[in-house]
Design a protein around this motif. Structure first.
Motif, PDB file in Angstrom:
ATOM      1  N   GLY A   1     152.484  31.172  21.655  1.00 10.72           N
ATOM      2  CA  GLY A   1     153.694  31.250  22.475  1.00 10.72           C
ATOM      3  C   GLY A   1     153.844  30.078  23.431  1.00 10.72           C
ATOM      4  N   TYR A   2     153.152  28.969  23.166  1.00 13.81           N
ATOM      5  CA  TYR A   2     153.310  27.787  24.016  1.00 13.81           C
ATOM      6  C   TYR A   2     154.337  26.847  23.389  1.00 13.81           C
ATOM      7  CZ  TYR A   2     148.733  29.269  25.779  1.00 13.81           C
ATOM      8  OH  TYR A   2     147.694  29.980  26.296  1.00 13.81           O
ATOM      9  N   PRO A   3     155.235  26.288  24.196  1.00 18.01           N
ATOM     10  CA  PRO A   3     156.270  25.414  23.645  1.00 18.01           C
ATOM     11  C   PRO A   3     155.718  24.080  23.158  1.00 18.01           C
ATOM     12  CG  PRO A   3     156.443  25.515  26.048  1.00 18.01           C
ATOM     13  CD  PRO A   3     155.394  26.497  25.646  1.00 18.01           C
ATOM     14  N   GLN A   4     154.696  23.559  23.825  1.00 21.93           N
ATOM     15  CA  GLN A   4     154.182  22.260  23.392  1.00 21.93           C
ATOM     16  C   GLN A   4     152.700  22.087  23.695  1.00 21.93           C
ATOM     17  OE1 GLN A   4     157.170  20.669  25.615  1.00 21.93           O
ATOM     18  NE2 GLN A   4     156.095  20.648  27.563  1.00 21.93           N
ATOM     19  N   PHE A   5     152.152  21.008  23.116  1.00 25.17           N
ATOM     20  CA  PHE A   5     150.750  20.708  23.386  1.00 25.17           C
ATOM     21  C   PHE A   5     150.613  20.131  24.779  1.00 25.17           C
ATOM     22  CE2 PHE A   5     150.520  20.530  18.691  1.00 25.17           C
ATOM     23  CZ  PHE A   5     149.527  21.491  18.540  1.00 25.17           C
TER      24      PHE A   5
ATOM     25  N   ARG B   1     146.325  15.630  25.289  1.00 22.94           N
ATOM     26  CA  ARG B   1     146.174  15.093  23.936  1.00 22.94           C
ATOM     27  C   ARG B   1     145.754  16.154  22.924  1.00 22.94           C
ATOM     28  NH1 ARG B   1     142.532   9.864  24.750  1.00 22.94           N
ATOM     29  NH2 ARG B   1     143.154   9.420  22.603  1.00 22.94           N
ATOM     30  N   GLN B   2     146.021  17.412  23.254  1.00 21.33           N
ATOM     31  CA  GLN B   2     145.660  18.502  22.329  1.00 21.33           C
ATOM     32  C   GLN B   2     146.190  18.240  20.918  1.00 21.33           C
ATOM     33  OE1 GLN B   2     147.405  21.846  24.347  1.00 21.33           O
ATOM     34  NE2 GLN B   2     145.430  22.771  24.841  1.00 21.33           N
ATOM     35  N   GLY B   3     147.435  17.761  20.836  1.00 25.24           N
ATOM     36  CA  GLY B   3     148.066  17.529  19.537  1.00 25.24           C
ATOM     37  C   GLY B   3     147.278  16.528  18.702  1.00 25.24           C
TER      38      GLY B   3
ATOM     39  N   THR C   1     137.444  22.081  33.171  1.00 20.62           N
ATOM     40  CA  THR C   1     137.661  23.505  32.944  1.00 20.62           C
ATOM     41  C   THR C   1     139.122  23.864  33.195  1.00 20.62           C
ATOM     42  OG1 THR C   1     135.418  23.893  33.680  1.00 20.62           O
ATOM     43  CG2 THR C   1     136.875  25.790  33.650  1.00 20.62           C
ATOM     44  N   GLY C   2     139.659  24.674  32.295  1.00 16.33           N
ATOM     45  CA  GLY C   2     141.054  25.071  32.444  1.00 16.33           C
ATOM     46  C   GLY C   2     142.015  24.097  31.792  1.00 16.33           C
ATOM     47  N   GLY C   3     141.465  23.042  31.207  1.00 12.78           N
ATOM     48  CA  GLY C   3     142.312  22.014  30.611  1.00 12.78           C
ATOM     49  C   GLY C   3     142.939  22.433  29.284  1.00 12.78           C
ATOM     50  N   GLY C   4     142.291  23.371  28.603  1.00 11.39           N
ATOM     51  CA  GLY C   4     142.832  23.830  27.323  1.00 11.39           C
ATOM     52  C   GLY C   4     142.024  23.363  26.129  1.00 11.39           C
ATOM     53  N   LYS C   5     140.715  23.487  26.251  1.00 13.59           N
ATOM     54  CA  LYS C   5     139.847  23.031  25.161  1.00 13.59           C
ATOM     55  C   LYS C   5     139.888  23.963  23.942  1.00 13.59           C
ATOM     56  CE  LYS C   5     136.278  22.550  27.969  1.00 13.59           C
ATOM     57  NZ  LYS C   5     137.011  22.479  29.240  1.00 13.59           N
ATOM     58  N   SER C   6     139.973  25.269  24.209  1.00 16.22           N
ATOM     59  CA  SER C   6     139.839  26.230  23.101  1.00 16.22           C
ATOM     60  C   SER C   6     140.815  25.945  21.967  1.00 16.22           C
ATOM     61  CB  SER C   6     140.064  27.656  23.594  1.00 16.22           C
ATOM     62  OG  SER C   6     139.627  27.808  24.903  1.00 16.22           O
ATOM     63  N   LEU C   7     142.033  25.660  22.352  1.00 18.99           N
ATOM     64  CA  LEU C   7     143.059  25.403  21.350  1.00 18.99           C
ATOM     65  C   LEU C   7     142.681  24.266  20.415  1.00 18.99           C
ATOM     66  CD1 LEU C   7     145.833  26.883  21.405  1.00 18.99           C
ATOM     67  CD2 LEU C   7     146.797  24.712  22.160  1.00 18.99           C
TER      68      LEU C   7
HETATM   69  P1  ADP Z   1     139.075  25.350  28.878  1.00 19.46           P
HETATM   70  O1  ADP Z   1     138.339  25.928  27.709  1.00 19.46           O
HETATM   71  O2  ADP Z   1     139.297  23.881  28.779  1.00 19.46           O
HETATM   72  O3  ADP Z   1     138.501  25.734  30.210  1.00 19.46           O
HETATM   73  P2  ADP Z   1     141.141  27.080  27.995  1.00 19.46           P
HETATM   74  O4  ADP Z   1     141.134  26.690  26.585  1.00 19.46           O
HETATM   75  O5  ADP Z   1     140.521  28.378  28.365  1.00 19.46           O
HETATM   76  O6  ADP Z   1     140.527  25.947  28.889  1.00 19.46           O
HETATM   77  O7  ADP Z   1     142.634  27.030  28.508  1.00 19.46           O
HETATM   78  C1  ADP Z   1     142.942  27.190  29.861  1.00 19.46           C
HETATM   79  C2  ADP Z   1     144.304  27.822  30.031  1.00 19.46           C
HETATM   80  O8  ADP Z   1     145.340  26.940  29.607  1.00 19.46           O
HETATM   81  C3  ADP Z   1     144.449  29.079  29.207  1.00 19.46           C
HETATM   82  O9  ADP Z   1     145.084  30.067  30.010  1.00 19.46           O
HETATM   83  C4  ADP Z   1     145.313  28.655  28.051  1.00 19.46           C
HETATM   84  O10 ADP Z   1     146.033  29.735  27.563  1.00 19.46           O
HETATM   85  C5  ADP Z   1     146.199  27.593  28.692  1.00 19.46           C
HETATM   86  N1  ADP Z   1     146.719  26.612  27.724  1.00 19.46           N
HETATM   87  C6  ADP Z   1     145.977  25.894  26.851  1.00 19.46           C
HETATM   88  N2  ADP Z   1     146.757  25.073  26.120  1.00 19.46           N
HETATM   89  C7  ADP Z   1     148.029  25.258  26.538  1.00 19.46           C
HETATM   90  C8  ADP Z   1     149.316  24.701  26.168  1.00 19.46           C
HETATM   91  N3  ADP Z   1     149.435  23.775  25.223  1.00 19.46           N
HETATM   92  N4  ADP Z   1     150.401  25.155  26.826  1.00 19.46           N
HETATM   93  C9  ADP Z   1     150.280  26.098  27.788  1.00 19.46           C
HETATM   94  N5  ADP Z   1     149.126  26.671  28.169  1.00 19.46           N
HETATM   95  C10 ADP Z   1     148.001  26.259  27.562  1.00 19.46           C
END
Ligand code: ADP
Ligand code: ZN
Length: 525
Positions: free
Chosen positions: A18-22, A25-27, A45-51
């Motif tokens: 449900g995120y509109p964009q990356f 540099r996730q993309g 931390t919180g940067g969005g690594k999991s994706l």
């Molecule tokens: P990390 O593992 O780097 O600490 P996470 O992968 O847990 O970070 O992501 C941190 C937060 O950012 C989560 O709440 C996740 O849902 C949100 N997030 C990640 N990628 C995006 C994105 N492209 N757009 C919006 N929110 C995102």
């Protein structure tokens, strides 16, 4: 390597997450791994690594295997993925025999998109063998800094992950971490065989955090003054080293009308949960904690993080202060430290029974931390330099940039202090900072008379300086390795001391180190 992700990636990003964009540099990272390439990802931390690994795992055939040391979090991660409709499972020591069998069955029948595995489980021959028998989308090595002995979280099992490159040469590997200085990064690359892999390094810069380090005088009072002057009614975290000082500080703040809750490992699970829940829910609450507080807490409006004791390393400092200002608003990282802290940490090191190489690493880390504290330059610049990032100050926001400390050349004074330490030391027993200060200031205390120190040539040679200047000099000398603290806090000369005596090194004292701001204000009144 900077390919754009397949169109399908964006569709999944929107439909599943449900995120509109990356973000950032996730993309690119998704594109790299989806195409079968390796990658090293460094993101706070919180940067969005999991994706960065979850999405490619869905794009590629087979199951994505995620190596993580955080067994306690696996269940949550898997639950969250299942809620999104992703077929996820985990394998670790918390599972029953049947639980393991169910996961293995699902794996063999191709019913899994993502499998979380603890490293020790992954490295079991049975697991490796099983994985060789199924199509694999990728290996994601989370918390990759654990491979490094230099890292603060070294896990021996992680070093075994080198087998992934050998036994699964065609399966892409993506290593992810939130803390990796240059050395840790080099270790990750060599252990995991990522020499040819592109590195995606996000900046660790947190421009909205104001870094400040100040001499410790009366820590609790200084803290109170700081909160009243700048953060009345704000949410904040105060870190102390011991449970006792956590309790005392929380009680002190509360008595002064600043609502503060203690948090440490000596409290019951229920008490800790309660403190955490209140901190998240209520406005303007202060939590006084040992380092145990904050992991996995995502409160965006923490306005300040205060350290009443030194953290163990700059990594720790960065992580702890990083809990401030997640919402991007101005926040303060405030720390006081004094000679006692330096002496304690150095003593803990010298009393350590850890192997030599560990002690050398710890000593180098402590040196890095202390030189950050004593630095007269831009704090942000030195912090980021430690993480291998080139940043040119002045940032205009840290204490040193806003209020450049005068540097006084006090080489002669440092020589006097050294001489006092050398002349008073006897049979390997050295005197602490308080006694040396008495000698330098020419105070005839009982102890001074009893030891005959009033007859030393050094007695009273330092009268022209205030006691706080001597405190600053001694602290900085220990921090810089010109003096070392022995048993009981006695100060001794070191091999480095010679540089001061023969004039090959200059001793520059940060003015601020000698006279904490709070004092100057008091005097001005
Ligand atoms: P990390 O593992 O780097 O600490 P996470 O992968 O847990 O970070 O992501 C941190 C937060 O950012 C989560 O709440 C996740 O849902 C949100 N997030 C990640 N990628 C995006 C994105 N492209 N757009 C919006 N929110 C995102
Ligand atoms: Zn600065």
């Amino acid at each position: 390597t900077s390919a754009s992700p397949p169109a399908q990636a964006l569709t999944l990003l929107r439909d599943i997450w449900g995120y509109p964009q990356f973000r950032w540099r996730q993309g690119e990272i998704v594109a790299q791994v989806a195409a079968g390439g390796n990658a090293l990802v460094l993101m706070p931390t919180g940067g969005g690594k999991s994706l960065c690994y979850q999405l490619p795992a869905l794009l590629r055939p087979g199951v994505g295997v995620v190596v993580s040391p955080l067994i306690a979090l696996m269940q949550d991660q898997v639950d969250a993925l299942r809620q999104l409709g992703v077929r996820a499972a985990f394998l670790n020591s918390s599972l029953s025999v049947e639980g393991v069998r169910d996961v293995e069955t699902a794996l063999r029948s191709g019913e899994l998109d993502l499998l979380y595995v603890a490293p020790e489980r992954l490295l079991m021959e049975g697991t490796l063998w099983m994985l060789e028998g199924v199509p694999l989308a990728l290996f994601a090595i989370d918390e990759a800094h654990c491979v490094s002995q230099w890292g603060h979280d070294f896990r021996p099992e992680y070093q075994g992950l080198g087998v992934l490159a050998e036994r699964f040469p065609d399966v892409p590997r993506i290593a992810l971490t939130a803390t990796a200085d240059a050395r840790t990064r080099a270790d990750i690359v060599s252990v995991l065989g990522l020499e040819a892999a592109p590195q995606f390094v996000a900046s660790f810069d947190r421009p909205n955090i104001q870094y400040r380090v100040t001499g410790k005088d009366n820590a609790k009072r200084q803290l109170l003054h700081f909160i009243r002057a700048e953060h009345e009614g704000d949410a904040g975290i105060v870190y102390c080293l011991s449970r006792k000082s956590v309790e005392e500080t929380a009680a002190f703040l509360s008595a002064e009308g600043i609502e503060a809750l203690p948090y440490h490992a000596g409290l019951s699970h229920a008490q800790r949960q309660e403190a955490q829940a209140r901190f998240l829910r209520e406005d303007g609450l202060v939590v006084v904690a040992t380092v145990a507080f904050g992991m996995g807490i995502d409160k965006p409006d923490v306005r300040f993080v205060a350290h009443l004791d030194l953290p163990k390393s700059l990594e720790g400092y960065y992580q702890e202060t990083g809990r401030a200002g997640r919402d991007g608003e101005a926040s303060t990282a405030w720390m006081v430290y004094g000679l006692g802290d330096v002496v304690n940490l150095r003593r803990m090191l010298s009393g350590s029974t850890a192997p030599d190489w560990v002690q050398r690493i710890e000593a180098a880390k402590l040196d890095a931390l202390l030189s950050f504290c004593e630095s007269a330059g831009c704090r942000r610049e030195s912090l980021l330099a430690y993480f291998g990032e080139e940043y040119r100050g002045p940032c205009g926001n840290c204490d040193n940039c806003q209020n450049p400390p005068a540097q006084r050349e006090l080489t002669r004074e440092a020589q006097m202090a050294l001489s006092a330490a050398v002349r008073t030391a006897k049979d390997g027993y050295g005197y602490g900072a308080a006694h040396l200060t008495d000698v330098l200031l020419g105070r005839e205390t009982e102890r001074v008379r009893a030891r005959g120190h009033h007859r030393l040539p050094t007695f009273g040679v330092g009268k022209e300086h205030h006691e706080s200047v001597w405190r600053g000099i001694l602290r900085q000398m220990v921090a810089l390795g010109y003096l070392t603290a022995g048993e009981g806090g006695g100060l001794h000369a070191t091999p480095r001391s010679r540089e001061l005596l023969d004039g090959s090194a200059q001793f520059l004292l940060r003015e601020e180190a000698a006279q904490p701001r709070e004092r100057r204000e008091k005097r001005a009144k």
